[in-house]
Every structure is written in structure tokens, then in C-alpha cells.
Scaffold this motif. Sequence first.
Motif, PDB file in Angstrom:
ATOM      1  N   CYS A 269      12.557  10.690  -6.530  1.00 32.54           N
ATOM      2  CA  CYS A 269      11.993   9.712  -5.589  1.00 32.54           C
ATOM      3  C   CYS A 269      11.274  10.381  -4.421  1.00 32.54           C
ATOM      4  N   THR A 270      10.812  11.615  -4.603  1.00 29.11           N
ATOM      5  CA  THR A 270      10.141  12.319  -3.507  1.00 29.11           C
ATOM      6  C   THR A 270       8.879  11.586  -3.059  1.00 29.11           C
ATOM      7  N   LYS A 271       8.067  11.142  -4.027  1.00 28.77           N
ATOM      8  CA  LYS A 271       6.840  10.429  -3.672  1.00 28.77           C
ATOM      9  C   LYS A 271       7.143   9.093  -3.023  1.00 28.77           C
ATOM     10  N   LEU A 272       8.201   8.420  -3.483  1.00 28.45           N
ATOM     11  CA  LEU A 272       8.569   7.138  -2.893  1.00 28.45           C
ATOM     12  C   LEU A 272       9.019   7.309  -1.445  1.00 28.45           C
ATOM     13  N   ARG A 273       9.770   8.365  -1.190  1.00 31.39           N
ATOM     14  CA  ARG A 273      10.206   8.621   0.194  1.00 31.39           C
ATOM     15  C   ARG A 273       9.013   8.950   1.087  1.00 31.39           C
ATOM     16  N   ALA A 274       8.065   9.721   0.541  1.00 28.17           N
ATOM     17  CA  ALA A 274       6.871  10.046   1.322  1.00 28.17           C
ATOM     18  C   ALA A 274       6.080   8.788   1.650  1.00 28.17           C
ATOM     19  N   ALA A 275       5.972   7.869   0.689  1.00 28.93           N
ATOM     20  CA  ALA A 275       5.259   6.610   0.940  1.00 28.93           C
ATOM     21  C   ALA A 275       5.985   5.776   1.988  1.00 28.93           C
ATOM     22  N   LEU A 276       7.316   5.723   1.900  1.00 26.77           N
ATOM     23  CA  LEU A 276       8.094   4.961   2.891  1.00 26.77           C
ATOM     24  C   LEU A 276       7.930   5.548   4.284  1.00 26.77           C
ATOM     25  N   ASP A 277       8.010   6.867   4.392  1.00 27.55           N
ATOM     26  CA  ASP A 277       7.853   7.511   5.700  1.00 27.55           C
ATOM     27  C   ASP A 277       6.488   7.206   6.306  1.00 27.55           C
ATOM     28  N   ALA A 278       5.452   7.276   5.477  1.00 25.08           N
ATOM     29  CA  ALA A 278       4.102   7.028   5.981  1.00 25.08           C
ATOM     30  C   ALA A 278       3.927   5.581   6.425  1.00 25.08           C
ATOM     31  N   ILE A 279       4.446   4.635   5.643  1.00 26.18           N
ATOM     32  CA  ILE A 279       4.280   3.218   5.969  1.00 26.18           C
ATOM     33  C   ILE A 279       5.011   2.866   7.260  1.00 26.18           C
ATOM     34  N   ILE A 280       6.232   3.349   7.406  1.00 22.15           N
ATOM     35  CA  ILE A 280       6.984   3.062   8.636  1.00 22.15           C
ATOM     36  C   ILE A 280       6.299   3.703   9.841  1.00 22.15           C
ATOM     37  N   PHE A 281       5.777   4.904   9.662  1.00 24.55           N
ATOM     38  CA  PHE A 281       5.069   5.575  10.754  1.00 24.55           C
ATOM     39  C   PHE A 281       3.813   4.813  11.169  1.00 24.55           C
ATOM     40  N   LEU A 282       3.144   4.188  10.207  1.00 25.73           N
ATOM     41  CA  LEU A 282       1.866   3.528  10.480  1.00 25.73           C
ATOM     42  C   LEU A 282       2.005   2.077  10.922  1.00 25.73           C
ATOM     43  N   LEU A 283       3.205   1.526  10.932  1.00 32.24           N
ATOM     44  CA  LEU A 283       3.378   0.116  11.302  1.00 32.24           C
ATOM     45  C   LEU A 283       2.795  -0.143  12.691  1.00 32.24           C
ATOM     46  N   PRO A 284       1.953  -1.153  12.831  1.00 34.47           N
ATOM     47  CA  PRO A 284       1.400  -1.457  14.156  1.00 34.47           C
ATOM     48  C   PRO A 284       2.494  -1.897  15.126  1.00 34.47           C
ATOM     49  N   ALA A 285       2.310  -1.562  16.383  1.00 34.33           N
ATOM     50  CA  ALA A 285       3.316  -1.909  17.382  1.00 34.33           C
ATOM     51  C   ALA A 285       3.256  -3.375  17.779  1.00 34.33           C
ATOM     52  N   GLU A 286       2.148  -4.047  17.530  1.00 32.05           N
ATOM     53  CA  GLU A 286       1.993  -5.436  17.946  1.00 32.05           C
ATOM     54  C   GLU A 286       2.962  -6.343  17.189  1.00 32.05           C
ATOM     55  N   GLU A 287       3.625  -7.232  17.920  1.00 33.26           N
ATOM     56  CA  GLU A 287       4.559  -8.158  17.306  1.00 33.26           C
ATOM     57  C   GLU A 287       3.803  -9.168  16.447  1.00 33.26           C
ATOM     58  N   GLY A 288       4.328  -9.419  15.255  1.00 35.75           N
ATOM     59  CA  GLY A 288       3.700 -10.358  14.344  1.00 35.75           C
ATOM     60  C   GLY A 288       2.636  -9.747  13.452  1.00 35.75           C
ATOM     61  N   SER A 289       2.375  -8.455  13.596  1.00 34.15           N
ATOM     62  CA  SER A 289       1.365  -7.817  12.754  1.00 34.15           C
ATOM     63  C   SER A 289       1.835  -7.689  11.312  1.00 34.15           C
ATOM     64  N   VAL A 290       3.143  -7.621  11.106  1.00 35.21           N
ATOM     65  CA  VAL A 290       3.727  -7.628   9.758  1.00 35.21           C
ATOM     66  C   VAL A 290       4.842  -8.665   9.735  1.00 35.21           C
ATOM     67  N   SER A 291       5.092  -9.237   8.591  1.00 32.53           N
ATOM     68  CA  SER A 291       6.100 -10.286   8.472  1.00 32.53           C
ATOM     69  C   SER A 291       7.501  -9.702   8.491  1.00 32.53           C
ATOM     70  N   CYS A 292       8.458 -10.550   8.863  1.00 31.40           N
ATOM     71  CA  CYS A 292       9.860 -10.119   8.877  1.00 31.40           C
ATOM     72  C   CYS A 292      10.343  -9.823   7.460  1.00 31.40           C
ATOM     73  N   GLY A 293       9.853 -10.608   6.488  1.00 28.76           N
ATOM     74  CA  GLY A 293      10.244 -10.351   5.107  1.00 28.76           C
ATOM     75  C   GLY A 293       9.810  -8.982   4.624  1.00 28.76           C
ATOM     76  N   PHE A 294       8.621  -8.545   5.019  1.00 29.04           N
ATOM     77  CA  PHE A 294       8.142  -7.215   4.633  1.00 29.04           C
ATOM     78  C   PHE A 294       8.979  -6.129   5.302  1.00 29.04           C
ATOM     79  N   LEU A 295       9.325  -6.325   6.561  1.00 33.56           N
ATOM     80  CA  LEU A 295      10.169  -5.348   7.247  1.00 33.56           C
ATOM     81  C   LEU A 295      11.534  -5.236   6.585  1.00 33.56           C
TER      82      LEU A 295
END
Length: 633
Positions: A269-295
Motif C-alpha cells: 500500500c505504499t502508493k496508496l499511502r503516498a496518495a493519502l498523504d498528498a490529498i490531506i496535505f492539499l486540502l483547502p483550508a476554507e470551510e466547506g471546500s470539501v464535504s464532511c462525507g469525503f473527510l
Amino acid sequence: MKYMKLGSKPDVFQTEGSNIRFVATELATDIVISIGDVKFYLHKFPLLSKSSRLQRLVASSNEEKNDEVDISDIPGGPSAFEICAKFCYGMIVTLNAYNVLAARCAAEYLEMFETIDKGNLIYKIDVFLTSSVFRTWKDSIIVLQSTKSLLPWCENLKVINHCIDSIVSKASIDPSEVEWSYTYNRKKLPSENGIDSQWNGVRKQPMVPSDWWVEDLCELEVDLYKRVIMTIKAKGSTPAVVIGEALRAYAYRHLLGSLEDAVSNGVDCTKLRAALDAIIFLLPAEEGSVSCGFLLKLLRAACLLESGESHRINLIKRIGTQLDGASVSDLLIPPNTDENNIYSVDLIMAIVEEFMLQNSDSVKEKIQDDEEIVEIENVTSVSSTSKLAVAKLIDGYLAEIAKDPNLPLPKLIALAEMVSSLPRPSHDGLYRAIDMYLKEHPSLSKSEKKKLCGLMDCKQLSQDACMHAVQNERLPLRVVVQVLFFEQVRASIASARSDPSSELPSAVRSLLPRENGNSIGSSRSAATTTTEEECGVPTSSDINSLRSIRLANNSGGSERSSGSSDINKNSDDKSVAGKAKGMLMPKKILSKLWSGKTNAGEKSSSDTSESPGSVNPEEAKSTQSRITRRSVS
């Protein structure tokens, strides 16, 4: 796709197994270029006239009296060198987005500069990249994808930066200015398929959505994707919601779609962990930019992949700020491998705790006012709509985890008590969770049942829930008594309100729930539910309240003793008698209850129902064949 052809002579390279030979002239080849297992039999003059590196290598091989030159480290391998060799011979070379970068790196390796020959390969490829490839959306993405196998050459040549700048500049423009075919995977609009029911026959240019570029970038490797999104965010012209949608699409393509199978099958799962790390790092700080279900899905992935604690903490804090947008299925996160429970309840408790902190959090700020420093307390609060939504959400979650036979009772109670202060229109959800837990855990002691049933307020059960509870053999007897009592209070008050001249006693009015869902005069906490009052036994004052209602409705008329079943039949008081007839006295209620309990083996239906809505109202109103009278004085 853009193409470029170099040279005018036909292709006269002949392949012999793993060897490639130039057969255009009768002159014998005088140099062998070796790249791994592939050998090129060529002539020195065409190559040396355009490559500075080959000049040095051939000079060195002549000193050693060796006609073979090894360049196995050339970027792009034999195919890239073949393009360079054909260019040296003046043959036709076709360049496109798939092979142009390999040819450019190989030409750089061979040092095919302008100082060696005017109009050399490096110059012509650079012109092609600048004038054609970097101006095209799809070609820029294809070239960027091809850089992965050509590191560090393409990084040193700044090709990656040029590709990213080209992509970001196009993704950041106004969608109304997008005129090219802008996506690989986008489904056609109804008007483009000719099946739009609203189409009036006039062909219009379809509207380009603001996230038109999202699917195309999902083709990139995670490292390149991260760099592109970071550049888009830094430019600041793309809305945070669009960036959030891009991350969601990438997560489903590279993480969430294959996560369950990869973890269950023990795949790396090395590639999956890398994808997760990148996505969490890139999450916008603005509230409501991503849904609670996605989080919550990202949090679930972090648990399955056993990612770092920092990821979980960040996601928990963010989910807590928008928990009202989640669904029960989103909260059903599996636990760590060392836990016996079906779901990770501790994780949800941490999220609920974060939400409750938002509900009562106060921040002190210091403001400079002239020469004084004024301290202001900034109280942040959650809207009542959010509170109602979270209360309903947790009630539904409690009903789901109650099915877990290994779930300890203290954990269920602790989670329910965390949201006990939130308003609810009814306690039907809590009742369903309690009933489900009682069904899955039949060995609970009396004290444990008391604590569990103390989570709900019987005054806030709907009529359907009350009808179900009266027939529920799993509930303690005193809880059933309480349900019956407050249902009688409702009926009595409804009857009394129909007479404008009658006024409700304050003792009875205190039993009614407020409009906001909290009971008047009742501050009973679910944390203290061990006494008889907390288990729902009607007190003498409650019963006297009912009696006072009846006396008020009879307007001072004579009232027979509670053991009598006759009602005053004075013709002047027919209306009052009609109202009194609809009111069961507490003694009669208890008699009906005792009769129902003694016949439980014949008429019990609670084992076949799990929710208040599954009860037939006619069954709750069935008359008893025998009424046992007992004193309630």
C-alpha cells in the motif's frame, strides 16, 4: 496531438534482431553504438558533425583501437537515440507529445548544440515545445506524464516547470474562455448528444463547468499532481470548492476505489499511502471546500492504512466543524486490528467532542484601544439547525453500533451523554438505539437496564414510539409505566384544552415538553439514573395532577372513588362526562398494564419489531378481557 517532421530522406534503418543497421549507401559502417543489448552500426561523419559528446567518445575509442562506443546511460534508451541518429542522417523524424521529451533529453545527453551545427536538434525541439506542445492542454499533460522516466534530466532542463506552468495557466482561466476539447473523460452534455428535451433546434456553445480540468489531471502520478495543485492554489484564482472537487476525484481514482481490496489482500500500500498523504496535505483550508462525507472517507482510509496520528488529528478537527453534513454510513469506520468491536466508537467520540467544543468554545482576543489593551471574549456558537442534525445523526449511529454484541454499555452511554444537551424534536431515535441494545444484549442486569433507559425522556416519545414501548417486553416495567403515564397526561391535557373555561394546573403543565424539545421543570440527566424517579415511576403529585384535571372538568361535580367505574350521569353535565370518559385514571392504566404483562406470552410483539414505526396501532388499543384493580393511593 501536434506532430513535427524533421529531415527529408526516407527511413533506411534496417532492424536485424536487436541490431539496427544503416543501409542507405554502399559505404561500410565504421562505428558501433551500443545501448544495452541493442547495437547501432552507423557511420561516424553524420553523427560527429552534430554531436559533441560522440566526438569525444570516438576519439577516446580510437586511442584504444576500439570501434564500439557504449552509451547505455543515454536518457530515453535506444528509441530516443534512434531519433537523434535519424536526424543526423537527415531522415524524416516524427515528433509528438509522447516522444518529444525523450528526444530532447537524448539530444542534451549527446550535446547537439547550436555551437556544433546551426539548426541542431536541441534548437528545433525547443521551438516545437514552445510553439506547439506547451500551448495545448492535452499535450502538456502527456509530456508531464512522460517526465517520470526521464529524471533528473527533465528536471535540470526545467521541462517539468514549463509543463506545470502551462497546465496551471490554462486551468486558472475563466471557463467561458475555454474553446478547446477540454477533457478526456467528461460525459457529453444532453445537448451534445442531441437528446436534450429542452433543445429548440438552435445549436449553442455548451457551458464549460468551472471544474472542467479535474478529470484530466487524475492521470498524473501523485508527485506531479501534488506540484500542479500546489501551483494552482498558490496562484489564487481558482475557488477552493473546485480544488476540493479535484482532490475528491483524484482520491476516488487513486485511493478509495482500490483501498478495501488492497488492504484485505495484503497488497503493498505504499502508493496508496503516498496518495493519502498528498490529498490531506492539499486540502483547502476554507470551510466547506470539501464535504464532511469525503473527510470521513479519508479518515477511514487513514485508519485502514494505519497512517500517522497527525493525519487523524487534523481530520478529526476538521470533521468536527462540519459534522452536521455527515451521514450514519459515513461514521461506520472499522476499528484497528487489535479491537474486537465492529466499529471504531472512540474515533467518533473524538469527533463529537470536537463538535461540542465548537458549540461552547470561547476565544479571548486582545485589542489595542488608544493606550489601553481591551480583552474581548469571542464566543463561537453552532446554529440550532446543526445541533438538531448532529443529534439525529448520533441517534442513528447509536442504533447501528448497538447491534455490536461486543460493544460495552459504558461506551454507548458515554457517547449518548456527549450529545444529551443537544435539542431533539423527539427521543424516538434514542429509544430505537436502546431497544436494539437490549435485544442484542439480553443478559443485562436491572441496574444496567436502568442506566440505559435513563438516556431517553419518555415525555418526548412520539405516539408510535409509545405504542411500541408499551408492548416491548425488553423494557423494564417502570419505564413502561412512565410511558403510559405521560401518554395519559397528553390525552388529559388535550381534553382539558378543548374546554376554554378550564385552566391547566401548574403541576400538570410542568410535565409537558417545551417547544424546543426540553421538558419544563425537568432537568433529569442521563448520567444519574439509578433512583426510582429517574426510572420513570409516576409520583403521587403526578397522579394528584390528573385528579385535579378531572375535578376541574367536572366543574365541582361529585366524583366517585377511584375504584368505581361509574361516571356522573347528570344530563346537565353530558359534555363533561364525555370528556371524562376519554380519560383513563392511573389506576385503570396500571390495571391494564398488569393484565398486559401477565398475558405477555400470548400477545408480545416486541421481539419481532425493531422500531416504533413497526407497531400496529390497533394492537395497542386492544381491550383487556380482565382488569385487575390495584390501589394507587
